[in-house]
Write a protein that holds these residues in place. Sequence first.
Motif, PDB file in Angstrom:
ATOM      1  N   LEU A 297       0.826  -1.212   0.000  1.00  0.00           N
ATOM      2  CA  LEU A 297       0.000   0.000   0.000  1.00  0.00           C
ATOM      3  C   LEU A 297       0.858   1.259   0.000  1.00  0.00           C
ATOM      4  CD1 LEU A 297      -2.780  -1.259   2.408  1.00  0.00           C
ATOM      5  CD2 LEU A 297      -3.086  -0.628   0.008  1.00  0.00           C
ATOM      6  N   GLU A 298       2.001   1.218   0.649  1.00  0.00           N
ATOM      7  CA  GLU A 298       2.905   2.382   0.620  1.00  0.00           C
ATOM      8  C   GLU A 298       3.340   2.690  -0.810  1.00  0.00           C
ATOM      9  OE1 GLU A 298       6.001   1.260   3.300  1.00  0.00           O
ATOM     10  OE2 GLU A 298       5.051   2.217   5.045  1.00  0.00           O
ATOM     11  N   THR A 299       3.657   1.654  -1.576  1.00  0.00           N
ATOM     12  CA  THR A 299       4.057   1.855  -2.968  1.00  0.00           C
ATOM     13  C   THR A 299       2.918   2.452  -3.781  1.00  0.00           C
ATOM     14  OG1 THR A 299       5.643   0.031  -2.914  1.00  0.00           O
ATOM     15  CG2 THR A 299       4.817   0.686  -5.076  1.00  0.00           C
ATOM     16  N   ILE A 300       1.725   1.903  -3.633  1.00  0.00           N
ATOM     17  CA  ILE A 300       0.578   2.389  -4.402  1.00  0.00           C
ATOM     18  C   ILE A 300       0.246   3.822  -4.026  1.00  0.00           C
ATOM     19  CG2 ILE A 300      -1.872   2.024  -4.864  1.00  0.00           C
ATOM     20  CD1 ILE A 300      -1.388  -0.978  -4.454  1.00  0.00           C
ATOM     21  N   VAL A 301       0.245   4.122  -2.743  1.00  0.00           N
ATOM     22  CA  VAL A 301      -0.068   5.485  -2.287  1.00  0.00           C
ATOM     23  C   VAL A 301       0.956   6.484  -2.815  1.00  0.00           C
ATOM     24  CG1 VAL A 301      -0.114   6.957  -0.231  1.00  0.00           C
ATOM     25  CG2 VAL A 301      -1.411   4.823  -0.273  1.00  0.00           C
ATOM     26  N   ARG A 302       2.209   6.115  -2.807  1.00  0.00           N
ATOM     27  CA  ARG A 302       3.267   6.996  -3.318  1.00  0.00           C
ATOM     28  C   ARG A 302       2.986   7.407  -4.765  1.00  0.00           C
ATOM     29  NH1 ARG A 302       8.098   3.533  -4.373  1.00  0.00           N
ATOM     30  NH2 ARG A 302       6.893   3.196  -6.292  1.00  0.00           N
ATOM     31  N   ASP A 303       2.569   6.460  -5.571  1.00  0.00           N
ATOM     32  CA  ASP A 303       2.304   6.739  -6.983  1.00  0.00           C
ATOM     33  C   ASP A 303       0.990   7.490  -7.182  1.00  0.00           C
ATOM     34  OD1 ASP A 303       4.629   5.360  -7.558  1.00  0.00           O
ATOM     35  OD2 ASP A 303       3.587   3.471  -7.956  1.00  0.00           O
ATOM     36  N   GLU A 304      -0.048   7.085  -6.445  1.00  0.00           N
ATOM     37  CA  GLU A 304      -1.374   7.670  -6.644  1.00  0.00           C
ATOM     38  C   GLU A 304      -1.397   9.157  -6.299  1.00  0.00           C
ATOM     39  OE1 GLU A 304      -3.989   6.263  -7.916  1.00  0.00           O
ATOM     40  OE2 GLU A 304      -3.369   4.162  -7.971  1.00  0.00           O
TER      41      GLU A 304
END
Length: 272
Positions: A169-176
Amino acid sequence: MAREVFDLSFSNGFARTLHERALGDIEQDYPWQSLEPSRYPPLLLARARVGWTENAFNEFCTAAAMGQMLQALVQARAPLDLIGMASRFAIDEVLHIELCARMAMRLGGGAPIHYDPEDIVFALDPSLTPLERSNELVVRLCCVGEALSFPLLSGAMRSASHPLSRSILETIVRDEAHHGKFGFLYLDWIRAELRPAERDRLGKAARQTLDAYRSLWERGPSHVVAGVTSEGFLLEHVRELGWMEASAYAELARVTIEESVRAPLARAGIML
């Protein structure tokens, strides 16, 4: 209507090597072995498999829509910096697809999803000009969809208590974060050229898109007593698998609509 089964594969050729160079060593960069599926009751595990498979499919659809939006931006001769920013979004979504799919596999395997390939991009009025198509896609995809998903994913990330679900989720949030911001950077560029009829049309498109997410904030009431949810699951397990408690998620969705979608669009003169 052609129905297909959502399935993912790799070519295992040189393209796979380039893919791994671009996205990093996903096998090594995330603690896959730290999650033990046998820790969770079968019903919760089954729901988690469905949830993470749906996450992968949603990212799959978003990757297609990002490609559609990029084409529209180029055809509309949008500023090159905006085109360059948007061109990176599809590869972000590809990474998210892989992460969510691998999480589902770690939990025991992906759940079956059937879909129509024609439905994974937006159906637009063919009479629209290139600029009007660009406007609508940016509003639907970024000013509503991505602007809504970023705070919700951030809430899930903060709730996630397992190293694996949290790192994904940290990776996805960073991109979003960049995806939602893009929509309003685009509106800053085009705002002065939007006539009242176009603003009204975009407001209706935004409302229609938002309605598709209605289930997020119309979830039934839930409660947690002594660390157990109303469905009988340990809240600890729910959080480990990457979810927020349901009523907290619904409340966050309602707040997000007002603060991250409705208000910024209104400042651009687009009223839901």
